[in-house]
Design an enzyme around this catalytic site. Structure first.
Site, short mmCIF file in Angstrom:
data_model
loop_
_atom_site.label_atom_id
_atom_site.label_comp_id
_atom_site.label_asym_id
_atom_site.label_seq_id
_atom_site.Cartn_x
_atom_site.Cartn_y
_atom_site.Cartn_z
N ASP A 1 0.85 -1.19 0.00
CA ASP A 1 0.00 0.00 0.00
C ASP A 1 0.89 1.24 0.00
O ASP A 1 1.86 1.34 0.77
CB ASP A 1 -0.90 -0.01 1.24
CG ASP A 1 -1.94 1.09 1.18
OD1 ASP A 1 -3.00 0.86 0.56
OD2 ASP A 1 -1.70 2.16 1.76
N ILE A 2 0.60 2.19 -0.92
CA ILE A 2 1.37 3.43 -0.98
C ILE A 2 1.02 4.28 0.24
O ILE A 2 -0.15 4.59 0.48
CB ILE A 2 1.08 4.20 -2.28
CG1 ILE A 2 1.39 3.32 -3.51
CG2 ILE A 2 1.90 5.48 -2.34
CD1 ILE A 2 0.99 3.95 -4.83
N ASN B 1 -3.23 12.78 -3.31
CA ASN B 1 -4.35 13.13 -4.18
C ASN B 1 -4.96 14.48 -3.78
O ASN B 1 -5.26 15.32 -4.64
CB ASN B 1 -5.44 12.05 -4.13
CG ASN B 1 -5.30 11.04 -5.27
OD1 ASN B 1 -4.62 11.30 -6.25
ND2 ASN B 1 -5.95 9.91 -5.13
N HIS C 1 -5.54 14.34 -8.85
CA HIS C 1 -5.58 12.93 -9.30
C HIS C 1 -4.61 12.63 -10.43
O HIS C 1 -4.15 11.49 -10.56
CB HIS C 1 -7.02 12.57 -9.72
CG HIS C 1 -7.96 12.51 -8.57
ND1 HIS C 1 -7.98 11.46 -7.68
CD2 HIS C 1 -8.92 13.37 -8.13
CE1 HIS C 1 -8.90 11.66 -6.77
NE2 HIS C 1 -9.49 12.82 -7.01
N ASP D 1 -2.26 9.54 -10.18
CA ASP D 1 -2.16 8.45 -11.16
C ASP D 1 -0.72 8.21 -11.56
O ASP D 1 -0.29 7.06 -11.76
CB ASP D 1 -2.99 8.78 -12.41
CG ASP D 1 -4.49 8.64 -12.16
OD1 ASP D 1 -4.87 8.08 -11.11
OD2 ASP D 1 -5.27 9.08 -13.03
N GLU E 1 -4.71 2.39 -4.43
CA GLU E 1 -3.27 2.50 -4.27
C GLU E 1 -2.66 1.24 -3.65
O GLU E 1 -1.54 1.26 -3.15
CB GLU E 1 -2.92 3.73 -3.40
CG GLU E 1 -3.23 3.59 -1.92
CD GLU E 1 -4.68 3.93 -1.57
OE1 GLU E 1 -4.94 4.16 -0.38
OE2 GLU E 1 -5.54 3.99 -2.46
N ARG F 1 10.19 -2.58 -1.11
CA ARG F 1 10.13 -1.39 -0.26
C ARG F 1 11.29 -0.45 -0.56
O ARG F 1 11.11 0.77 -0.74
CB ARG F 1 10.14 -1.80 1.22
CG ARG F 1 9.94 -0.61 2.17
CD ARG F 1 10.38 -0.98 3.57
NE ARG F 1 11.81 -1.22 3.65
CZ ARG F 1 12.74 -0.26 3.67
NH1 ARG F 1 12.37 1.01 3.60
NH2 ARG F 1 14.01 -0.57 3.74
#
Length: 439
Positions: free
Chosen positions: A307-308, A315, A320, A324, A350, A371
């Site tokens: 997960d970012i 965002n 957006h 993206d 994400e 990572r």
């Protein structure tokens, strides 16, 4: 001496009686003429029952007549002239033409005529063995008409005998494969195999054919130039009147365009438009297949949920379009750091899922590489990027849902403990191990 002479005459009479009896019971038509060429001869001196049946005449109506009585409008004059020349030359002759029965019905006759000589080598008779080959000729005509029709068909046709030896291919087959007839007749169709169908595919094919059932499927075959082509192909056994398989006939139609369209549609359905990774739905299906392979082959299976970090803030702050771009950059890193056989899935907005056939230690090391690789990125607007990761290996008797639940739990702990770290799920050999890095 007189007694011996009488015995010889009796023996000769018995032999002649036996020969006459054998001829009269013969399946083929037998006729004998004298060797007199005068007054329209030679003339018939003997004919058996099969000859009478073939011509429709009684024996009495034939004896003493010339065989020319059987000729008619369509009798080939050249064949008759060749026959008479051979008789005059006292040589064996064989040929065929059209004769006519008593009823006026035409039939095709095949003759073989041999001269008969006496003990002084004088020509005395001609012996003719004849066959009515009308049905054979008609069958050949029907067969030729069928083969001509098959040859003119738009779709490829291939016929083999029961031993898989090719006996016929049509022009459409030649055009599609690049092979000409002379290159394939006498071979088996195996040279067309591209190698893309597995052993089970061919087991199913032969199971159907051996049970006298047709088999239809999509084949990936190989042309003479090595290129591959797709066909929907139907193979059926051809049975004779006794129910035995004599041939196999294959008809096919090229579906390259259909396959290309299917590939496009499949890509649209399975590839995430933004990243090119598998979609959530396609990833679910791929993960299920990997799970069933695990059950069959008992190979290790691990997942990494990524997960970012702080993506909502990205965002909200940058919009957006920038968001993206960040997702695309991270997806590119994941593809570059994993093997071709590993599954990389865009699991959510994400969030990503990586599926590998490897034990927990390998998966944990991969998670740490992912990572670090993301941490090395520095976006021109956002700056440094980080990932949080949860790692889990499938346990015996565990479901896919339970596996994902444990990996998700490990991801939650990574987030809770400061982000930018990979955490191994509880219940693994390295349970609770936290590979972390601080900003």
């Amino acid at each position: 001496m007189e007694k011996l002479k009488i015995m010889k005459i009796q023996q000769d009479a018995e032999k002649m009686k036996l020969v006459t009896l054998a001829f009269d019971q013969a399946h083929n038509a037998v006729m004998m003429t004298d060797a007199d060429f005068n007054n329209g001869g030679p003339f018939i001196v003997y004919c058996n029952s099969a000859f009478c049946q073939m011509t429709g005449y009684e024996r009495e109506a034939l004896i003493g007549r010339s065989p020319s009585m059987l000729q008619g409008h369509d009798t080939d004059v050249a064949v008759i002239n060749s026959l008479r020349q051979a008789l005059k030359n006292r040589t064996f002759w064989e040929g065929s033409t059209i004769n006519y029965r008593k009823s006026g019905e035409a039939y095709v006759v095949n003759w073989s005529i041999s001269p008969v000589f006496d003990e002084n080598n004088l020509l005395t008779h001609f012996l003719s063995i004849q066959q009515d080959i009308t049905s054979r000729i008609e069958a050949d005509r029907g067969r030729n008409a069928l083969l001509k029709a098959l040859d003119q068909a738009n779709d490829p046709v291939l016929i083999t005998d029961s031993r898989e030896t090719i006996v016929f291919v049509n022009t459409a087959f030649e055009k599609l494969t690049g092979y000409c007839k002379e290159e394939v007749l006498g071979r088996t169709p195996r040279f067309l195999n591209s190698g893309e169908q597995d052993a089970k595919f061919y087991r199913d094919l032969w199971h159907a054919l051996k049970n006298r059932l047709p088999f239809q499927a999509r084949f990936v075959n190989r042309r003479k130039d090595g290129s591959r082509y797709y066909v929907e192909q139907s193979i059926a056994p051809v049975l004779n009147e006794q129910g035995n398989c004599t041939h196999f006939i294959s008809t096919s139609w090229q579906v390259d365009d259909i396959v290309e369209r299917e590939k496009v549609l499949y890509a649209m359905a399975t590839e995430d438009k933004l990243t090119g990774l598998l979609t959530r739905r396609a990833g679910d299906e791929a993960l299920t297949r990997a799970y069933h392979r695990y059950l069959e082959e008992h190979c290790p299976l691990s997942v990494i949920i990524c997960d970012i970090d702080h993506f909502k803030a990205v965002n909200d702050t940058y919009g957006h379009l920038i968001g993206d771009r960040i997702i695309e950059q991270v997806a590119k890193v994941l593809r570059e750091q994993t093997r071709p056989d590993d599954l990389v899935i865009r699991w959510g907005g994400e969030e990503f899922l990586v599926v590998i056939n490897a034990p927990i230690l390998t998966a944990t090391n991969l998670a740490e590489r992912l990572r670090k690789a993301v941490f090395s990125l520095k976006d021109e607007d956002v700056g440094r990027l980080t990932l949080s990761l949860g790692v889990a290996e499938l346990l015996p008797e565990e479901s896919v849902e339970q596996l994902l639940g444990r990996a998700d739990g490990a991801l939650y702990r990574a987030k809770r403990n400061g982000r930018n770290m990979a955490v191994t799920a509880a219940g693994q050999n390295t349970s609770g191990t936290m590979l972390s890095s601080t900003l």
